[in-house]
Design a protein around this motif. Structure first.
Motif, PDB file in Angstrom:
ATOM      1  N   SER A  28       0.842  -1.198   0.000  1.00 16.87           N
ATOM      2  CA  SER A  28       0.000   0.000   0.000  1.00 16.87           C
ATOM      3  C   SER A  28       0.873   1.242   0.000  1.00 16.87           C
ATOM      4  CB  SER A  28      -0.915   0.010   1.232  1.00 16.87           C
ATOM      5  OG  SER A  28      -0.142   0.106   2.425  1.00 16.87           O
ATOM      6  N   ILE A  29       0.311   2.324  -0.532  1.00 20.23           N
ATOM      7  CA  ILE A  29       0.982   3.625  -0.547  1.00 20.23           C
ATOM      8  C   ILE A  29      -0.011   4.677  -0.092  1.00 20.23           C
ATOM      9  CG2 ILE A  29       2.074   5.408  -1.974  1.00 20.23           C
ATOM     10  CD1 ILE A  29       3.076   3.187  -3.825  1.00 20.23           C
ATOM     11  N   HIS A  30       0.409   5.519   0.845  1.00 23.29           N
ATOM     12  CA  HIS A  30      -0.400   6.642   1.306  1.00 23.29           C
ATOM     13  C   HIS A  30       0.364   7.938   1.066  1.00 23.29           C
ATOM     14  CE1 HIS A  30      -2.466   3.373   3.395  1.00 23.29           C
ATOM     15  NE2 HIS A  30      -3.485   4.192   3.550  1.00 23.29           N
ATOM     16  N   VAL A  31      -0.330   8.926   0.521  1.00 24.19           N
ATOM     17  CA  VAL A  31       0.239  10.250   0.289  1.00 24.19           C
ATOM     18  C   VAL A  31      -0.566  11.257   1.098  1.00 24.19           C
ATOM     19  CG1 VAL A  31       0.674  12.064  -1.411  1.00 24.19           C
ATOM     20  CG2 VAL A  31       1.034   9.671  -2.033  1.00 24.19           C
ATOM     21  N   ALA A  90      -4.440   3.890  -3.848  1.00 19.57           N
ATOM     22  CA  ALA A  90      -5.243   2.937  -4.614  1.00 19.57           C
ATOM     23  C   ALA A  90      -6.736   3.201  -4.495  1.00 19.57           C
ATOM     24  CB  ALA A  90      -4.927   1.508  -4.172  1.00 19.57           C
ATOM     25  N   ALA A  91      -7.180   3.787  -3.384  1.00 19.49           N
ATOM     26  CA  ALA A  91      -8.613   3.919  -3.112  1.00 19.49           C
ATOM     27  C   ALA A  91      -9.153   5.335  -3.278  1.00 19.49           C
ATOM     28  CB  ALA A  91      -8.907   3.433  -1.686  1.00 19.49           C
ATOM     29  N   THR A  92      -8.290   6.324  -3.312  1.00 21.38           N
ATOM     30  CA  THR A  92      -8.739   7.715  -3.372  1.00 21.38           C
ATOM     31  C   THR A  92      -9.191   8.078  -4.786  1.00 21.38           C
ATOM     32  OG1 THR A  92      -7.204   8.322  -1.605  1.00 21.38           O
ATOM     33  CG2 THR A  92      -8.048  10.109  -2.981  1.00 21.38           C
ATOM     34  N   PRO A  93     -10.338   8.734  -4.938  1.00 13.93           N
ATOM     35  CA  PRO A  93     -10.768   9.171  -6.277  1.00 13.93           C
ATOM     36  C   PRO A  93      -9.704  10.031  -6.946  1.00 13.93           C
ATOM     37  CG  PRO A  93     -12.559   9.424  -4.703  1.00 13.93           C
ATOM     38  CD  PRO A  93     -11.343   9.065  -3.903  1.00 13.93           C
ATOM     39  N   GLY A  94      -9.561   9.865  -8.260  1.00 14.42           N
ATOM     40  CA  GLY A  94      -8.521  10.567  -8.995  1.00 14.42           C
ATOM     41  C   GLY A  94      -8.588  12.072  -8.839  1.00 14.42           C
ATOM     42  N   ALA A  95      -9.794  12.630  -8.843  1.00 15.86           N
ATOM     43  CA  ALA A  95      -9.939  14.081  -8.731  1.00 15.86           C
ATOM     44  C   ALA A  95      -9.442  14.594  -7.383  1.00 15.86           C
ATOM     45  CB  ALA A  95     -11.399  14.474  -8.929  1.00 15.86           C
ATOM     46  N   VAL A  96      -9.634  13.785  -6.340  1.00 18.76           N
ATOM     47  CA  VAL A  96      -9.160  14.172  -5.011  1.00 18.76           C
ATOM     48  C   VAL A  96      -7.637  14.073  -4.948  1.00 18.76           C
ATOM     49  CG1 VAL A  96      -9.227  13.602  -2.549  1.00 18.76           C
ATOM     50  CG2 VAL A  96     -11.317  13.471  -3.925  1.00 18.76           C
ATOM     51  N   LEU A  97      -7.092  12.979  -5.470  1.00 16.71           N
ATOM     52  CA  LEU A  97      -5.641  12.784  -5.444  1.00 16.71           C
ATOM     53  C   LEU A  97      -4.928  13.867  -6.253  1.00 16.71           C
ATOM     54  CD1 LEU A  97      -3.531  10.799  -4.305  1.00 16.71           C
ATOM     55  CD2 LEU A  97      -3.630   9.598  -6.497  1.00 16.71           C
ATOM     56  N   ARG A 149      -5.595  16.863  -6.530  1.00 23.17           N
ATOM     57  CA  ARG A 149      -5.502  18.137  -5.800  1.00 23.17           C
ATOM     58  C   ARG A 149      -4.451  18.085  -4.696  1.00 23.17           C
ATOM     59  NH1 ARG A 149     -11.244  18.049  -6.735  1.00 23.17           N
ATOM     60  NH2 ARG A 149     -11.705  17.240  -4.658  1.00 23.17           N
ATOM     61  N   ARG A 150      -3.873  16.902  -4.471  1.00 25.62           N
ATOM     62  CA  ARG A 150      -2.829  16.759  -3.465  1.00 25.62           C
ATOM     63  C   ARG A 150      -1.472  16.421  -4.065  1.00 25.62           C
ATOM     64  NH1 ARG A 150      -4.593  15.513   1.642  1.00 25.62           N
ATOM     65  NH2 ARG A 150      -2.441  15.943   2.232  1.00 25.62           N
ATOM     66  N   LEU A 151      -1.483  15.855  -5.296  1.00 25.81           N
ATOM     67  CA  LEU A 151      -0.268  15.270  -5.858  1.00 25.81           C
ATOM     68  C   LEU A 151      -0.167  15.608  -7.341  1.00 25.81           C
ATOM     69  CD1 LEU A 151       2.095  13.147  -5.491  1.00 25.81           C
ATOM     70  CD2 LEU A 151       0.430  11.429  -6.216  1.00 25.81           C
ATOM     71  N   ALA A 152       0.982  16.153  -7.742  1.00 25.06           N
ATOM     72  CA  ALA A 152       1.266  16.428  -9.156  1.00 25.06           C
ATOM     73  C   ALA A 152       2.489  15.632  -9.570  1.00 25.06           C
ATOM     74  CB  ALA A 152       1.519  17.924  -9.376  1.00 25.06           C
ATOM     75  N   ILE A 153       2.548  15.272 -10.863  1.00 28.03           N
ATOM     76  CA  ILE A 153       3.709  14.548 -11.368  1.00 28.03           C
ATOM     77  C   ILE A 153       4.127  15.119 -12.709  1.00 28.03           C
ATOM     78  CG2 ILE A 153       2.249  12.734 -12.386  1.00 28.03           C
ATOM     79  CD1 ILE A 153       4.701  10.810 -11.821  1.00 28.03           C
ATOM     80  N   LEU A 154       5.443  15.237 -12.897  1.00 30.50           N
ATOM     81  CA  LEU A 154       6.030  15.557 -14.192  1.00 30.50           C
ATOM     82  C   LEU A 154       6.917  14.395 -14.588  1.00 30.50           C
ATOM     83  CD1 LEU A 154       7.067  19.325 -13.993  1.00 30.50           C
ATOM     84  CD2 LEU A 154       5.187  18.323 -15.272  1.00 30.50           C
ATOM     85  N   ARG A 155       6.654  13.830 -15.757  1.00 31.63           N
ATOM     86  CA  ARG A 155       7.420  12.683 -16.231  1.00 31.63           C
ATOM     87  C   ARG A 155       8.495  13.135 -17.218  1.00 31.63           C
ATOM     88  NH1 ARG A 155       3.534   7.783 -17.700  1.00 31.63           N
ATOM     89  NH2 ARG A 155       5.458   6.680 -17.224  1.00 31.63           N
ATOM     90  N   GLN A 156       9.337  12.174 -17.627  1.00 35.57           N
ATOM     91  CA  GLN A 156      10.389  12.472 -18.586  1.00 35.57           C
ATOM     92  C   GLN A 156       9.815  12.894 -19.934  1.00 35.57           C
ATOM     93  OE1 GLN A 156      13.427   9.374 -18.969  1.00 35.57           O
ATOM     94  NE2 GLN A 156      12.510   8.357 -17.213  1.00 35.57           N
ATOM     95  N   ASP A 157       8.723  12.265 -20.339  1.00 36.56           N
ATOM     96  CA  ASP A 157       8.198  12.421 -21.695  1.00 36.56           C
ATOM     97  C   ASP A 157       7.079  13.450 -21.753  1.00 36.56           C
ATOM     98  OD1 ASP A 157       6.630  10.844 -20.104  1.00 36.56           O
ATOM     99  OD2 ASP A 157       6.147   9.362 -21.640  1.00 36.56           O
ATOM    100  N   ASN A 158       7.421  14.700 -21.462  1.00 35.12           N
ATOM    101  CA  ASN A 158       6.431  15.771 -21.508  1.00 35.12           C
ATOM    102  C   ASN A 158       6.274  16.274 -22.946  1.00 35.12           C
ATOM    103  OD1 ASN A 158       5.839  15.921 -18.698  1.00 35.12           O
ATOM    104  ND2 ASN A 158       7.836  16.862 -18.390  1.00 35.12           N
ATOM    105  N   HIS A 159       5.721  15.420 -23.809  1.00 34.26           N
ATOM    106  CA  HIS A 159       5.537  15.776 -25.205  1.00 34.26           C
ATOM    107  C   HIS A 159       4.047  15.938 -25.478  1.00 34.26           C
ATOM    108  CE1 HIS A 159       9.730  14.988 -25.812  1.00 34.26           C
ATOM    109  NE2 HIS A 159       9.601  13.716 -25.502  1.00 34.26           N
ATOM    110  N   LEU A 160       3.671  17.058 -26.068  1.00 31.89           N
ATOM    111  CA  LEU A 160       2.285  17.315 -26.408  1.00 31.89           C
ATOM    112  C   LEU A 160       2.153  17.473 -27.913  1.00 31.89           C
ATOM    113  CD1 LEU A 160       1.394  19.928 -23.648  1.00 31.89           C
ATOM    114  CD2 LEU A 160       0.749  17.533 -23.707  1.00 31.89           C
ATOM    115  N   PRO A 209      -7.815  19.956 -12.211  1.00 26.31           N
ATOM    116  CA  PRO A 209      -8.403  19.216 -11.076  1.00 26.31           C
ATOM    117  C   PRO A 209      -9.300  20.088 -10.202  1.00 26.31           C
ATOM    118  CG  PRO A 209      -6.086  18.689 -11.314  1.00 26.31           C
ATOM    119  CD  PRO A 209      -6.346  19.852 -12.226  1.00 26.31           C
ATOM    120  N   HIS A 210      -9.100  21.400 -10.259  1.00 26.74           N
ATOM    121  CA  HIS A 210      -9.904  22.316  -9.449  1.00 26.74           C
ATOM    122  C   HIS A 210     -11.077  22.892 -10.242  1.00 26.74           C
ATOM    123  CE1 HIS A 210      -6.577  22.401  -6.470  1.00 26.74           C
ATOM    124  NE2 HIS A 210      -5.813  22.360  -7.544  1.00 26.74           N
TER     125      HIS A 210
END
Length: 252
Positions: A57-60, A66-73, A75-86, A102-103
């Protein structure tokens, strides 16, 4: 705090992350270091819920990833990956505004617009706000993605090898930006890094991985030592003190 307990991940027959348990303190920069194939990026992806957990399990910030709705997560956690291509042709302002999704759910308010302006100003991007991303230098684009992550206004930010494809000057500038975000905005930043000197110079906490497991963790003073680095990288690395910080020399 980010807490992982008994976390494992397999891809086919390969055990990529093997029963990892660790606590990443709130506030400051934690860098995850280690050789290629150690499981660093996979662990970060599991924290961000971009990859599922096979065990554990992982808690942030107290939220079960694993259990928190994506919209809620989001608003607490952002990620930038290597492949920031648009593929879409976006301006800097358009990209930064994505951080508010998310807001705002696509209906930005005056408060959301104020966040965008603050993020642009924080990264000194006001003069570039109307420029398209494909018109910018690599360093300018990186700053735009950082502004987007800050505009998301999360307590936690995860960065997967953010210094890839940056020259030394822009890499140093990027690390200073995140150091400033931690010190001034109270962010908790977790970074996967290959450059152990950047990790030593800018981090508050280090997590060292090898063969899918956490083999060492502690402060830079505790980890950036010749005997510890030999156990992590299986090579001799000379460590010297420069301006009160530990730096590494290796020529092998």
């Amino acid at each position: 705090m980010i807490e992982a307990k008994g976390v494992s991940k397999r891809y086919g027959r390969s055990l990529v992350v093997d029963d990892v348990t660790l606590a990443i303190p709130r506030g400051g920069i934690t860098s995850i270091i280690g050789p290629n194939g150690a499981g660093k990026s996979t662990l970060l992806s599991m924290i961000a819920r971009l990859a599922g957990l096979d065990a554990g399990s992982i808690h942030v910030g107290g939220l079960d990833v694993a259990a928190t709705p994506g919209a809620v997560l989001a608003r607490r956690l952002a990620i930038l990956r290597q492949d920031n291509h648009l593929t879409a042709r976006l301006t800097v302002r358009d990209l930064v505004a994505f951080g508010r999704y998310p807001h705002s759910k696509g209906r930005p308010s005056k408060e959301d617009e104020a966040h965008v302006e603050r993020a642009l100003a924080y990264l000194s991007l006001e003069d570039l706000a109307g420029r398209f991303l494909d018109e910018l230098s690599g360093g300018q684009r990186q700053r735009a993605f950082v502004a987007m992550a800050l505009c998301q206004d999360t307590d936690y930010v995860l960065l997967d090898e953010p210094l890839n494809n940056l020259d030394m000057r822009h890499a140093a500038s990027m690390m200073r930006l995140w150091r400033r975000a931690c010190d001034e905005l109270g962010k908790t930043v977790v970074i996967v890094l290959h450059d152990i000197n950047f990790a030593s110079w800018h981090s508050d906490h280090l997590v060292a991985m090898r063969e899918g497991r956490v083999c060492r963790q502690g402060s830079p003073d505790e980890i950036i030592r010749e005997e510890a680095l030999r156990a992590i990288y299986d090579m001799d690395i000379a460590v010297h003190a420069v301006s009160g910080r530990r730096v590494c020399l290796f020529y092998e």
